[in-house]
Design a protein around this motif. Structure first.
Motif, mmCIF file in Angstrom:
data_model
loop_
_atom_site.group_PDB
_atom_site.id
_atom_site.type_symbol
_atom_site.label_atom_id
_atom_site.label_comp_id
_atom_site.label_asym_id
_atom_site.label_seq_id
_atom_site.Cartn_x
_atom_site.Cartn_y
_atom_site.Cartn_z
ATOM 1 N N GLN A 181 0.832 -1.194 0.000
ATOM 2 C CA GLN A 181 0.000 0.000 0.000
ATOM 3 C C GLN A 181 0.872 1.252 0.000
ATOM 4 O O GLN A 181 1.821 1.348 0.778
ATOM 5 C CB GLN A 181 -0.909 0.029 1.227
ATOM 6 C CG GLN A 181 -2.181 -0.772 1.072
ATOM 7 C CD GLN A 181 -3.165 -0.096 0.118
ATOM 8 O OE1 GLN A 181 -2.881 0.928 -0.472
ATOM 9 N NE2 GLN A 181 -4.317 -0.690 -0.042
ATOM 10 N N ALA A 182 0.559 2.187 -0.908
ATOM 11 C CA ALA A 182 1.311 3.445 -0.955
ATOM 12 C C ALA A 182 0.961 4.324 0.241
ATOM 13 O O ALA A 182 1.801 5.049 0.758
ATOM 14 C CB ALA A 182 1.012 4.182 -2.258
ATOM 15 N N VAL A 183 -0.287 4.286 0.688
ATOM 16 C CA VAL A 183 -0.748 5.099 1.804
ATOM 17 C C VAL A 183 -1.549 4.203 2.734
ATOM 18 O O VAL A 183 -2.440 3.499 2.293
ATOM 19 C CB VAL A 183 -1.631 6.277 1.332
ATOM 20 C CG1 VAL A 183 -2.105 7.082 2.522
ATOM 21 C CG2 VAL A 183 -0.864 7.164 0.370
ATOM 22 N N ARG A 184 -1.231 4.215 4.018
ATOM 23 C CA ARG A 184 -1.981 3.439 4.997
ATOM 24 C C ARG A 184 -2.307 4.330 6.171
ATOM 25 O O ARG A 184 -1.403 4.841 6.830
ATOM 26 C CB ARG A 184 -1.180 2.248 5.527
ATOM 27 C CG ARG A 184 -0.664 1.310 4.481
ATOM 28 C CD ARG A 184 -0.135 0.028 5.110
ATOM 29 N NE ARG A 184 0.648 0.237 6.311
ATOM 30 C CZ ARG A 184 1.945 0.439 6.319
ATOM 31 N NH1 ARG A 184 2.613 0.493 5.205
ATOM 32 N NH2 ARG A 184 2.593 0.594 7.436
ATOM 33 N N PRO A 185 -3.516 4.475 6.588
ATOM 34 C CA PRO A 185 -4.709 4.166 5.788
ATOM 35 C C PRO A 185 -5.130 5.394 4.996
ATOM 36 O O PRO A 185 -4.837 6.518 5.412
ATOM 37 C CB PRO A 185 -5.755 3.853 6.873
ATOM 38 C CG PRO A 185 -5.357 4.732 8.020
ATOM 39 C CD PRO A 185 -3.837 4.838 7.970
ATOM 40 N N PRO A 186 -5.804 5.236 3.858
ATOM 41 C CA PRO A 186 -6.235 6.402 3.062
ATOM 42 C C PRO A 186 -7.485 7.037 3.653
ATOM 43 O O PRO A 186 -8.601 6.745 3.259
ATOM 44 C CB PRO A 186 -6.509 5.783 1.686
ATOM 45 C CG PRO A 186 -6.891 4.370 1.984
ATOM 46 C CD PRO A 186 -6.120 3.958 3.203
ATOM 47 N N VAL A 187 -7.305 7.908 4.641
ATOM 48 C CA VAL A 187 -8.428 8.530 5.349
ATOM 49 C C VAL A 187 -8.400 10.038 5.129
ATOM 50 O O VAL A 187 -7.357 10.682 5.283
ATOM 51 C CB VAL A 187 -8.391 8.227 6.865
ATOM 52 C CG1 VAL A 187 -9.533 8.935 7.580
ATOM 53 C CG2 VAL A 187 -8.476 6.727 7.103
ATOM 54 N N GLU A 188 -9.525 10.597 4.768
ATOM 55 C CA GLU A 188 -9.673 12.039 4.580
ATOM 56 C C GLU A 188 -10.739 12.554 5.533
ATOM 57 O O GLU A 188 -11.756 11.893 5.757
ATOM 58 C CB GLU A 188 -10.090 12.342 3.139
ATOM 59 C CG GLU A 188 -10.379 13.819 2.882
ATOM 60 C CD GLU A 188 -10.982 14.061 1.508
ATOM 61 O OE1 GLU A 188 -11.258 15.229 1.187
ATOM 62 O OE2 GLU A 188 -11.190 13.069 0.784
ATOM 63 N N HIS A 189 -10.505 13.722 6.110
ATOM 64 C CA HIS A 189 -11.479 14.318 7.030
ATOM 65 C C HIS A 189 -11.775 15.751 6.610
ATOM 66 O O HIS A 189 -10.876 16.479 6.182
ATOM 67 C CB HIS A 189 -10.948 14.324 8.466
ATOM 68 C CG HIS A 189 -10.814 12.960 9.067
ATOM 69 N ND1 HIS A 189 -11.900 12.189 9.408
ATOM 70 C CD2 HIS A 189 -9.720 12.226 9.368
ATOM 71 C CE1 HIS A 189 -11.488 11.041 9.914
ATOM 72 N NE2 HIS A 189 -10.172 11.038 9.893
#
Length: 248
Positions: free
Chosen positions: A174-182
């Motif tokens: 995974q390139a980004v862990r975790p993919p979370v946006e707020h």
């Protein structure tokens, strides 16, 4: 506490659990029954209301439709081979983060012991970092069934298990862990307000209004930070009590 003599044994056990599970059919079925039983017990009207609130609060990210218990449709149809292939693709040290907490006097020694256990675990056949928007990458078609009720999702085409077995498994990072946006509810953030959401159900026996202000969690490093957090909690508790008292 950190015991130097115990660390290698603990790391070996963690390595075995995380990266070398057996996935026997009997064990998978036992866990499936346990999860379905837990799902049935917690499927109350209060839980459904909480899910609706979380979906509204986190509508901009995957937290709104990925609850820890999982989806019943997925739990019912997964077989040991499919679970094993998913694990082999994604579960290896490069996709994991290890936290060691305690009073560690000899940090270089601890690092060497960690590397000795994990550096050769599933290191072969590693793929490049994933840039896809799906956290499951190429396996999304197998693990993205249609979501029930108010959970919005799309159903992708499903491949046959026979075709899946023919393809060699390529581990993907995974390139980004975790993919979370707020999207924060802050004065300096310029964004349109979310429209109100009404949730109705025949089992609901009372009326309630929920108002949220979504703000980042500040780190607590000093007594000043702790004092600020406690003051905010006391203020919000008092405000909540006054509003409830007037409403009643």
């Amino acid at each position: 506490e950190y015991g130097e003599s115990l660390l290698p044994s603990v790391l070996d056990a963690l390595n075995e659990i995380a990266f070398h599970p057996k996935f026997s059919s009997s064990r998978v079925e036992k866990e499936r029954r346990a999860i379905l039983s837990e799902l049935q017990m917690m499927n109350t009207i209060e839980y459904r209301v909480d899910c609706q609130l979380l979906q509204h609060l986190h509508s901009e990210n995957k937290l709104s439709n990925r609850f820890p218990i999982g989806l019943e449709e997925q739990i019912l149809k997964w077989d040991p081979d499919k679970i094993r292939r998913f694990h082999e693709r994604w579960y290896y040290p490069a996709n994991a983060t290890l936290y060691l907490v305690g009073e560690i006097d000899d940090i270089p020694r601890a690092v060497r012991e960690i590397e000795a256990v994990f550096e050769h675990t599933l290191s072969g056949n590693e793929g490049a970092p994933m840039s896809t928007g799906s956290p499951f990458g190429a396996m999304a078609s197998l693990f993205a069934p249609k979501l029930p009720g108010g959970l919005a999702a799309s159903l992708t085409g499903e491949r046959s298990p026979a075709t899946d077995k023919l393809k060699p498994i390529k581990r993907e990072r995974q390139a980004v862990r975790p993919p979370v946006e707020h999207k924060w509810s802050l004065p300096e953030v310029d964004q349109a307000a979310k429209p109100p959401v009404i949730f109705q159900h025949e089992l609901i026996q009372s009326f309630s209004i929920n108002m949220f202000c979504k703000i980042p969690v500040n780190q607590v490093r000093t007594y000043k930070d702790l004092r600020s957090v406690l003051m905010k909690r006391i203020f919000l508790s008092a405000l909540h009590f006054r509003i409830n008292t007037r409403y009643k």
